[in-house]
Design an enzyme around this catalytic site. Structure first.
Site, short mmCIF file in Angstrom:
data_model
loop_
_atom_site.label_atom_id
_atom_site.label_comp_id
_atom_site.label_asym_id
_atom_site.label_seq_id
_atom_site.Cartn_x
_atom_site.Cartn_y
_atom_site.Cartn_z
N LEU A 69 58.84 49.40 71.36
CA LEU A 69 60.35 49.46 71.08
C LEU A 69 60.58 50.49 71.71
O LEU A 69 62.16 50.93 72.40
CB LEU A 69 61.01 49.67 69.65
CG LEU A 69 61.12 48.08 68.91
CD1 LEU A 69 61.10 48.66 67.32
CD2 LEU A 69 60.82 46.86 68.93
N ASP A 70 59.74 51.75 72.46
CA ASP A 70 60.38 53.04 72.67
C ASP A 70 60.06 52.80 73.92
O ASP A 70 60.99 52.76 74.67
CB ASP A 70 59.85 54.64 72.47
CG ASP A 70 60.15 55.68 71.36
OD1 ASP A 70 61.06 55.05 70.86
OD2 ASP A 70 58.77 55.57 70.41
#
Length: 396
Positions: free
Chosen positions: A170-171
């Site tokens: 998700l980063d």
């Protein structure tokens, strides 16, 4: 100016740390932008210390997303440090930060203050939950977001505990969204010369990344279960055990399944209840049991080579040693090496391949504060006495 670098001449003031936005600014630096990374004196970006492994004093974690950048150290809690950031903002095109909501306002480094200094700047904020909403005050961490967004609820085996993805995905997704938003804002600025504020949230990006799974729920109203390495809408599309090890098979349409049945010469696969994908989804358990009984008779390499030869998607499940010995990566120039002050640095290259442009020749991830003097002297034209004062006061 090197016209072959798409973002040559663009200056980015980068107050971000850890992974998401540093990943975004690395992409932009690969494309030719000049990235000035602002770090805390003495400590720097916390990921510098996230190891082992280390190359000298630099962690592998930090090295993976900070190539092609300059590093300056500035104490933004002090007025003189804030003036340095203001001066840099006045000559930069982009300002990026991932501080908690409202934190930079205390130092006059929020969008409202920065756009007064530079009315055409692109200002990108990344927070956990965005600038508004009941959770906006909470910090953002990839692991937490994988759980909160529902991603973990669909990852892992049905009977096991929910699992996170093995990388901070998700980063990475949020960094890609940030890079896209920054590029779009720069393009818009050519038409309308005004500041743009980009309010990105890890949470928003996480939910958006659910893609077809989210759509399945919103359309069908049924909470999805975990399928492990299988697919909720396509069968057979999963991991199978061969005689020696596991491999992946992804039969994406009825034509491919027809080829599969012909290659396997198994009469039971030709039943009407397996003919269409919707039928195969309904009869998943029975079909997978038949296929598994066949695949376990031969080694994974036999099946992968056979299916690839007949254009049926299949592949090995490689460990990283096998990945980085793959001739395909060498052919695509995806494994790079450069000389670093602490030795040879091997790293994954940029996946960007542009026919009529080039990307920046890789340069080392900077040592902490190595460019502070150069930036203050050459970009901001600070006097030597002023630089010495800032240094003696521990502002830089």
């Amino acid at each position: 100016m090197n016209a072959s670098l798409p973002l040559e001449g663009i200056k980015i003031l980068d107050l971000s740390r850890v992974l998401a936005l540093p990943f975004a600014t690395m992409i932009l630096s690969d494309l030719g932008a000049e990235v000035i990374k602002v770090e805390r004196p003495a400590l720097g970006d916390e990921t510098r210390h996230w190891g082992p492994p280390f190359l000298g004093s630099e962690s592998a974690y930090f090295l993976c997303v900070n190539r092609n950048k300059k590093s300056i150290t500035v104490d933004i809690k002090k007025k003189e440090g804030q003036k340095i950031i203001h001066d840099l903002a006045s000559i930069c095109d982009v300002f990026v930060e991932n501080y908690k909501v409202g934190e930079l306002k205390k130092y006059s480094l929020d969008h409202e203050n920065i756009k007064k200094i530079n009315p055409s700047i692109v200002y990108c904020s990344l927070t956990g939950y965005g600038q508004n909403g009941p959770k906006s005050h909470l910090p953002g961490y990839d692991f937490i977001m994988q759980g909160e967004s529902g991603l973990m609820s669909i990852t892992g085996s049905l009977k096991g505990q929910p699992m996170k993805v093995g990388v901070a995905i998700l980063d990475i997704v949020s960094g890609l969204y940030a890079a896209v938003a920054i590029l779009a804002s720069l393009l818009k600025r050519q038409k309308v010369n005004q500041s743009e504020y980009i309010d990105l949230a890890l949470y928003d990006c996480a939910v958006a990344s659910l893609a077809n799974v989210a759509s399945n729920y919103l359309v069908g109203g049924k909470i999805p279960k975990r399928y492990g390495n299988a697919h909720p809408n396509i069968v057979p599309y999963q991991t199978f055990k061969a005689k020696d090890k596991y491999f992946n098979l992804a039969v994406g349409n009825d034509e491919q399944f027809q080829k599969l049945t012909e290659l396997l010469s198994e009469k039971s696969l030709k039943q009407e209840k397996f003919r269409k994908n919707a039928d195969r989804v309904r009869n998943r358990k029975e079909l997978i049991k038949i296929l598994q009984s066949i695949f376990v008779t031969k080694n994974a390499s036999y099946w992968v080579e056979l299916f690839q030869l007949h254009n049926i998607p299949a592949g090995h499940i490689n460990n990283l040693k096998e990945v980085f010995e793959d001739d395909q990566l060498f052919a695509r120039n995806m494994i790079n090496a450069i000389k670093h002050p602490f030795g040879t640095l091997n790293f994954v290259g940029s996946p960007l391949k542009l026919m009529n442009s080039s990307i920046k020749k890789p340069q080392n991830s900077p040592l902490l504060g190595q460019d502070t003097m150069g930036v203050l002297k050459n970009l901001l034209h600070y006097k030597k006495t002023d630089i010495e004062y800032l240094k003696n006061q521990n502002i830089i």
